[in-house]
Design a protein around this motif. Structure first.
Motif, PDB file in Angstrom:
ATOM      1  N   ASN A 101       0.835  -1.199   0.000  1.00  0.00           N
ATOM      2  CA  ASN A 101       0.000   0.000   0.000  1.00  0.00           C
ATOM      3  C   ASN A 101       0.867   1.245   0.000  1.00  0.00           C
ATOM      4  OD1 ASN A 101      -2.487  -1.376   0.199  1.00  0.00           O
ATOM      5  ND2 ASN A 101      -2.128  -1.678   2.382  1.00  0.00           N
ATOM      6  N   LEU A 102       0.446   2.251  -0.773  1.00  0.00           N
ATOM      7  CA  LEU A 102       1.101   3.554  -0.763  1.00  0.00           C
ATOM      8  C   LEU A 102       0.637   4.302   0.477  1.00  0.00           C
ATOM      9  CD1 LEU A 102       2.836   5.746  -2.133  1.00  0.00           C
ATOM     10  CD2 LEU A 102       0.754   6.479  -3.294  1.00  0.00           C
ATOM     11  N   ILE A 103       1.576   4.699   1.318  1.00  0.00           N
ATOM     12  CA  ILE A 103       1.236   5.455   2.523  1.00  0.00           C
ATOM     13  C   ILE A 103       1.340   6.955   2.246  1.00  0.00           C
ATOM     14  CG2 ILE A 103       1.920   5.945   4.902  1.00  0.00           C
ATOM     15  CD1 ILE A 103       2.882   3.024   5.062  1.00  0.00           C
ATOM     16  N   GLN A 104       2.449   7.372   1.630  1.00  0.00           N
ATOM     17  CA  GLN A 104       2.676   8.792   1.387  1.00  0.00           C
ATOM     18  C   GLN A 104       3.618   8.965   0.205  1.00  0.00           C
ATOM     19  OE1 GLN A 104       1.484  11.423   3.444  1.00  0.00           O
ATOM     20  NE2 GLN A 104       2.318  12.831   1.943  1.00  0.00           N
ATOM     21  N   SER A 105       3.322   9.953  -0.619  1.00  0.00           N
ATOM     22  CA  SER A 105       4.242  10.372  -1.666  1.00  0.00           C
ATOM     23  C   SER A 105       4.906  11.657  -1.165  1.00  0.00           C
ATOM     24  CB  SER A 105       3.480  10.630  -2.961  1.00  0.00           C
ATOM     25  OG  SER A 105       4.357  11.107  -3.941  1.00  0.00           O
ATOM     26  N   LEU A 106       6.221  11.647  -1.019  1.00  0.00           N
ATOM     27  CA  LEU A 106       6.912  12.778  -0.397  1.00  0.00           C
ATOM     28  C   LEU A 106       7.123  13.905  -1.406  1.00  0.00           C
ATOM     29  CD1 LEU A 106       9.611  10.846   1.648  1.00  0.00           C
ATOM     30  CD2 LEU A 106       7.401  11.687   2.424  1.00  0.00           C
ATOM     31  N   ASP A 107       6.763  15.144  -0.978  1.00  0.00           N
ATOM     32  CA  ASP A 107       6.965  16.313  -1.816  1.00  0.00           C
ATOM     33  C   ASP A 107       8.442  16.714  -1.822  1.00  0.00           C
ATOM     34  OD1 ASP A 107       4.252  16.443  -2.387  1.00  0.00           O
ATOM     35  OD2 ASP A 107       3.851  17.647  -0.594  1.00  0.00           O
ATOM     36  N   GLU A 108       9.058  16.687  -0.640  1.00  0.00           N
ATOM     37  CA  GLU A 108      10.469  17.013  -0.517  1.00  0.00           C
ATOM     38  C   GLU A 108      11.244  15.725  -0.261  1.00  0.00           C
ATOM     39  OE1 GLU A 108      11.293  20.053   2.321  1.00  0.00           O
ATOM     40  OE2 GLU A 108       9.491  21.180   1.792  1.00  0.00           O
ATOM     41  N   PRO A 109      12.150  15.365  -1.160  1.00  0.00           N
ATOM     42  CA  PRO A 109      12.900  14.121  -0.963  1.00  0.00           C
ATOM     43  C   PRO A 109      13.775  14.176   0.288  1.00  0.00           C
ATOM     44  CG  PRO A 109      13.279  15.031  -3.158  1.00  0.00           C
ATOM     45  CD  PRO A 109      12.495  16.026  -2.398  1.00  0.00           C
ATOM     46  N   ILE A 110      13.892  13.062   0.947  1.00  0.00           N
ATOM     47  CA  ILE A 110      14.755  12.930   2.115  1.00  0.00           C
ATOM     48  C   ILE A 110      16.150  12.576   1.623  1.00  0.00           C
ATOM     49  CG2 ILE A 110      15.201  11.586   4.206  1.00  0.00           C
ATOM     50  CD1 ILE A 110      12.195  11.089   4.374  1.00  0.00           C
ATOM     51  N   GLU A 111      17.137  13.333   2.082  1.00  0.00           N
ATOM     52  CA  GLU A 111      18.520  13.040   1.704  1.00  0.00           C
ATOM     53  C   GLU A 111      19.025  11.896   2.578  1.00  0.00           C
ATOM     54  OE1 GLU A 111      20.271  14.331  -0.807  1.00  0.00           O
ATOM     55  OE2 GLU A 111      18.516  15.527  -1.352  1.00  0.00           O
ATOM     56  N   MET A 112      19.421  10.831   1.937  1.00  0.00           N
ATOM     57  CA  MET A 112      19.931   9.660   2.651  1.00  0.00           C
ATOM     58  C   MET A 112      21.455   9.681   2.595  1.00  0.00           C
ATOM     59  SD  MET A 112      17.182   8.209   3.650  1.00  0.00           S
ATOM     60  CE  MET A 112      17.767   6.634   4.225  1.00  0.00           C
ATOM     61  N   PRO A 113      22.144   9.684   3.766  1.00  0.00           N
ATOM     62  CA  PRO A 113      23.609   9.672   3.734  1.00  0.00           C
ATOM     63  C   PRO A 113      24.115   8.334   3.198  1.00  0.00           C
ATOM     64  CG  PRO A 113      22.825   9.369   5.980  1.00  0.00           C
ATOM     65  CD  PRO A 113      21.617   9.660   5.115  1.00  0.00           C
ATOM     66  N   ALA A 114      25.204   8.401   2.466  1.00  0.00           N
ATOM     67  CA  ALA A 114      25.796   7.176   1.919  1.00  0.00           C
ATOM     68  C   ALA A 114      26.350   6.346   3.063  1.00  0.00           C
ATOM     69  CB  ALA A 114      26.902   7.528   0.933  1.00  0.00           C
ATOM     70  N   GLN A 115      25.999   5.073   3.093  1.00  0.00           N
ATOM     71  CA  GLN A 115      26.456   4.162   4.136  1.00  0.00           C
ATOM     72  C   GLN A 115      27.828   3.625   3.762  1.00  0.00           C
ATOM     73  OE1 GLN A 115      25.012   3.173   7.059  1.00  0.00           O
ATOM     74  NE2 GLN A 115      23.338   4.613   6.800  1.00  0.00           N
ATOM     75  N   ASP A 116      28.806   3.883   4.602  1.00  0.00           N
ATOM     76  CA  ASP A 116      30.149   3.358   4.408  1.00  0.00           C
ATOM     77  C   ASP A 116      30.319   2.176   5.355  1.00  0.00           C
ATOM     78  OD1 ASP A 116      32.770   3.033   3.642  1.00  0.00           O
ATOM     79  OD2 ASP A 116      33.530   4.577   5.005  1.00  0.00           O
ATOM     80  N   PHE A 117      30.754   1.060   4.828  1.00  0.00           N
ATOM     81  CA  PHE A 117      30.893  -0.147   5.643  1.00  0.00           C
ATOM     82  C   PHE A 117      31.859   0.075   6.798  1.00  0.00           C
ATOM     83  CE2 PHE A 117      33.072  -4.147   6.617  1.00  0.00           C
ATOM     84  CZ  PHE A 117      31.987  -4.877   7.089  1.00  0.00           C
ATOM     85  N   LYS A 118      32.943   0.790   6.557  1.00  0.00           N
ATOM     86  CA  LYS A 118      33.939   1.015   7.597  1.00  0.00           C
ATOM     87  C   LYS A 118      33.342   1.809   8.756  1.00  0.00           C
ATOM     88  CE  LYS A 118      38.604   2.843   8.210  1.00  0.00           C
ATOM     89  NZ  LYS A 118      39.731   3.510   7.567  1.00  0.00           N
TER      90      LYS A 118
END
Length: 132
Positions: A101-118
């Motif tokens: 189910n679609l809960i919400q379509s975001l107007d402003e995208p959330i910036e996701m930080p790049a995950q570094d394994f280290k």
């Protein structure tokens, strides 16, 4: 029946290049059981480790250039909330065993930080050291 088995043995050994004279020189059953058990345990452990790796890395998940899963929040064993990116649009969806189910379509995208394994591994080790 025993004739059939002896003919089958002869046929199989002739295909594999083993002479019928070598048939009388079979190893003792009691000496080969530990070797067979160790081999079985090693193979089962290898299968278990590879299955765990495949599950953790989503080995069988198909990759798509137009869609990305940005974040997953498990709610229970079969239900989760996912943040996905389709093109330039971000969607929050609810996923169950039988429904999406679609809960919400975001107007402003959330910036996701790049995950570094280290960095992730370092944080995990710091948390573990604090607990001890």
């Amino acid at each position: 029946m025993t004739k059939l088995i002896s003919h089958l043995k002869f046929f199989l050994f002739s295909l594999s290049g083993i002479s019928t004279q070598a048939l009388g020189q079979t190893p003792d059953l009691m000496s080969s059981i530990p070797t067979l058990l160790i081999g079985l345990v090693v193979m089962l452990a290898l299968i278990y480790v590879l299955a765990g790796l495949a599950k953790k890395t989503n080995f069988m998940q198909m990759k798509s250039s137009g869609m990305k899963v940005l974040s997953v929040l498990p709610l229970s064993g079969r239900e989760k909330i996912m943040l996905i990116e389709v093109g330039k649009q971000q969607l929050v969806i609810g996923v169950t065993a039988h429904n999406i189910n679609l809960i919400q379509s975001l107007d402003e995208p959330i910036e996701m930080p790049a995950q570094d394994f280290k960095q992730t591994f370092g944080k995990l080790m710091q948390q573990k050291n604090k607990q001890q």
